[in-house]
Design an enzyme around this catalytic site. Structure first.
Site, PDB file in Angstrom:
ATOM      1  CB  SER A   1      18.992  12.134  30.242  1.00 52.19           C
ATOM      2  OG  SER A   1      18.307  11.777  29.048  1.00 52.19           O
ATOM      3  N   GLY A   2      20.431   9.458  30.777  1.00 46.87           N
ATOM      4  CA  GLY A   2      20.423   8.012  30.557  1.00 46.87           C
ATOM      5  C   GLY A   2      19.092   7.458  31.002  1.00 46.87           C
ATOM      6  NE  ARG A   3      16.360   8.134  27.801  1.00 43.61           N
ATOM      7  CZ  ARG A   3      17.417   8.597  27.132  1.00 43.61           C
ATOM      8  NH1 ARG A   3      18.059   7.831  26.268  1.00 43.61           N
ATOM      9  NH2 ARG A   3      17.843   9.821  27.329  1.00 43.61           N
TER      10      ARG A   3
ATOM     11  CG  HIS B   1      26.490   5.022  17.253  1.00 45.52           C
ATOM     12  ND1 HIS B   1      26.687   5.510  15.986  1.00 45.52           N
ATOM     13  CD2 HIS B   1      26.265   6.105  18.030  1.00 45.52           C
ATOM     14  CE1 HIS B   1      26.589   6.826  15.996  1.00 45.52           C
ATOM     15  NE2 HIS B   1      26.326   7.203  17.229  1.00 45.52           N
ATOM     16  CG  ASP B   2      22.998   7.103  20.697  1.00 45.46           C
ATOM     17  OD1 ASP B   2      23.663   7.274  19.655  1.00 45.46           O
ATOM     18  OD2 ASP B   2      22.921   7.974  21.590  1.00 45.46           O
ATOM     19  CB  THR B   3      22.884   6.889  15.486  1.00 46.92           C
ATOM     20  OG1 THR B   3      23.184   8.032  16.272  1.00 46.92           O
ATOM     21  CG2 THR B   3      22.172   7.330  14.208  1.00 46.92           C
TER      22      THR B   3
ATOM     23  CB  ALA C   1      25.024  13.781  24.749  1.00 52.65           C
TER      24      ALA C   1
ATOM     25  CG  ASN D   1      27.135  13.549  13.127  1.00 53.85           C
ATOM     26  OD1 ASN D   1      26.738  12.563  12.521  1.00 53.85           O
ATOM     27  ND2 ASN D   1      27.719  13.472  14.307  1.00 53.85           N
TER      28      ASN D   1
ATOM     29  N   GLY E   1      13.696  12.107  20.293  1.00 52.86           N
ATOM     30  CA  GLY E   1      13.056  13.117  21.125  1.00 52.86           C
ATOM     31  C   GLY E   1      12.369  14.221  20.351  1.00 52.86           C
TER      32      GLY E   1
END
Length: 483
Positions: free
Chosen positions: A13-15, A237-239, A11, A297, A403
């Protein structure tokens, strides 16, 4: 070894990460990182999806330089619930709406008038959040843009479509829309019919590991990659990708995926659809290999990110050192409160919440930072305790990935609050899960247990042992409950 590119969009940054994988090793390196800056326009808050796609192409170009132009596959994951609408020609109808946009205010009550909240949960297992795709679709239904829409693609599926020209809806992310039955792992046709939602807007469902096309010739030319390069569906979904990368052994573990959000819960073989689970606002999202991500969440490091932004981006290390000197649990806030969802004025809103609940008001940056970290650890504790009770699934250890693993104070406070050892590792968990799902589809890695054994052998892990008893954390929770 083979090289895989993970496009991992968060949400903020991207990589694009490159993973070199063999049956016995996994090495992850960053090819390119770029900001994800939403834009507020007159009609509301929007994602700058073209800038994100430009960042993806830049990242693939950097990945090509990283690996001599040779990639075995590409996979895309991102945050959940948001989507783009396409017209009959497959062109995007405007920038996707940001989930923090105000358009869904009051929409849930309209949905519940047709499908009561308890029935909706029993059918889909998804927690209430004002930004769920279901509520976004209800809010958008009367718009001119929606009237011209012929296809809806969730964010990672939209980017995959631009890369390949092929459309699909990956299941783990689809499960967050509140339109999937977690028992059948298919659409909840009854819910959609009762609410007048045309499931034909969605592209066909696909599973993690399924082929998702190959990079278009124009993409190859722009990035310098040598084709053909397949794109593989991952836990988009990143999770889902992050949970796959939890370096756990056995089943008696909880996880906390930390980042802008904290997602705290259990990995189960079946959903928990009880009324008590709904009241506790737990969600049943789908994971790899038939698993269910049973989690809550929590607002997460968004609280601190917004404060840091408001303070003019001071050094985070200095803030954390100042926070470590502040007395523990002096003031706490509910880190799951919707009051903290919108951007802006975060330090003042945290201070106001403490004042309203009769607690000492944090004034310095160090005091506000400590309030946030104590509050997150308390929310982590509550989620882990509640999940065990509601699912009848005891745990012996908590794995913390993402993170937040870089924040030693938060890791230690979470161990103290939960009264359980916390094992922190897999900082780039979503990218690791993404890469390994691709490698598994290409036969380099075995089942989910084997994937996790590989991570345990190859990723640096730090163990935090709980200090003291959990009584003071129970007292802090009681303090919040009396608000």
């Amino acid at each position: 070894m083979k090289s895989y590119a993970a496009v991992d969009l968060g949400a903020s940054s991207g990589r694009v990460m490159v993973g070199r994988v063999s049956p016995d090793s996994v090495e992850l390196s960053e090819a390119h990182r770029f900001p994800n800056r939403p834009v507020r326009v007159p009609e509301g808050l929007r994602w700058d999806i073209l800038a994100l796609y430009g960042g993806v192409l830049d990242g693939l170009r950097a990945a090509a330089a990283h690996c001599g132009g040779q990639l075995a596959s590409v996979g895309v994951d991102s945050w959940a619930v948001d989507y783009g609408l396409l017209d009959t020609d497959g062109a995007l109808l405007g920038n996707p709406v940001h989930y923090r946009d105000a358009r869904t205010e009051g929409v849930a009550e309209k949905v519940w008038a047709t499908v009561p909240a308890a029935e909706l949960y029993a059918a889909t297992g998804i927690q209430y959040a004002p930004f769920n795709t279901l509520y976004q679709l209800t809010a958008a239904r009367t718009s001119e843009q929606f009237a011209h829409a012929r296809r809806l693609l969730l964010i990672p599926d939209l980017l995959t479509y631009w890369l390949t020209g092929e459309q699909g809806t990956e299941l783990t992310n689809a499960s967050t829309t509140q339109l999937v039955d977690p028992r059948t792992r298919d659409w909840s046709y009854e819910v959609a019919e009762r609410l007048g939602i045309d499931l034909g807007l969605f592209a066909p469902l696909r599973q993690p590991g399924d082929p998702a096309g190959t990079l278009r010739p124009e993409v190859l030319a722009e990035t310098g990659l040598t084709g053909p390069v397949p794109v593989t569906a991952v836990g988009s979904h990143d999770t889902a990708s992050a949970v796959a990368a939890v370096p756990a052994a056995g089943e008696r573990f909880a996880y906390i995926c930390t980042g802008t959000w904290s997602l705290a819960g259990l990995e189960l073989s079946a959903p928990v659809l009880t009324e008590e689970s709904r009241a506790a606002n737990f969600t049943n999202e789908l994971g790899l290999d038939g698993t269910v991500r049973y989690l809550r969440n929590i607002m997460g490091l968004w609280l601190l990110q917004e404060c840091v932004r408001a303070w003019g981006e001071p050094d985070l290390g200095v803030l954390l050192r100042e926070a470590a000197t502040v007395p523990a649990l002096r003031s706490v806030v509910d880190a799951g409160d919707e009051a903290f969802l919108a951007p802006g004025r975060m330090p003042e809103r945290i201070s106001e919440a403490c004042r309203a609940s009769g607690q000492p008001v944090p004034e310095t940056r160090g005091e506000i930072t400590r309030c946030i970290l104590d509050s997150l650890a308390l929310a982590h504790r509550r989620a882990v305790v509640d999940a065990q009770r509601l699912a009848d699934h005891p745990v012996d250890v908590v794995y913390l990935v993402g993170g937040g693993t870089r924040n030693a104070l938060l890791c230690q406070l979470t161990a103290d609050a939960c009264g359980l050892p916390v094992v922190a590792g897999a900082t780039e968990a979503a990218a690791l899960g993404n890469v390994l799902a691709q490698a598994r589809a290409h036969g380099l890695v075995g089942d989910l247990a084997a994937l996790r054994r590989l991570l345990t052998r190859t990723q640096p892990l730090t163990r935090y042992t709980p200090r003291g008893d959990t009584g003071r954390w129970r007292d802090a929770q009681a303090r919040l409950a009396r608000r």
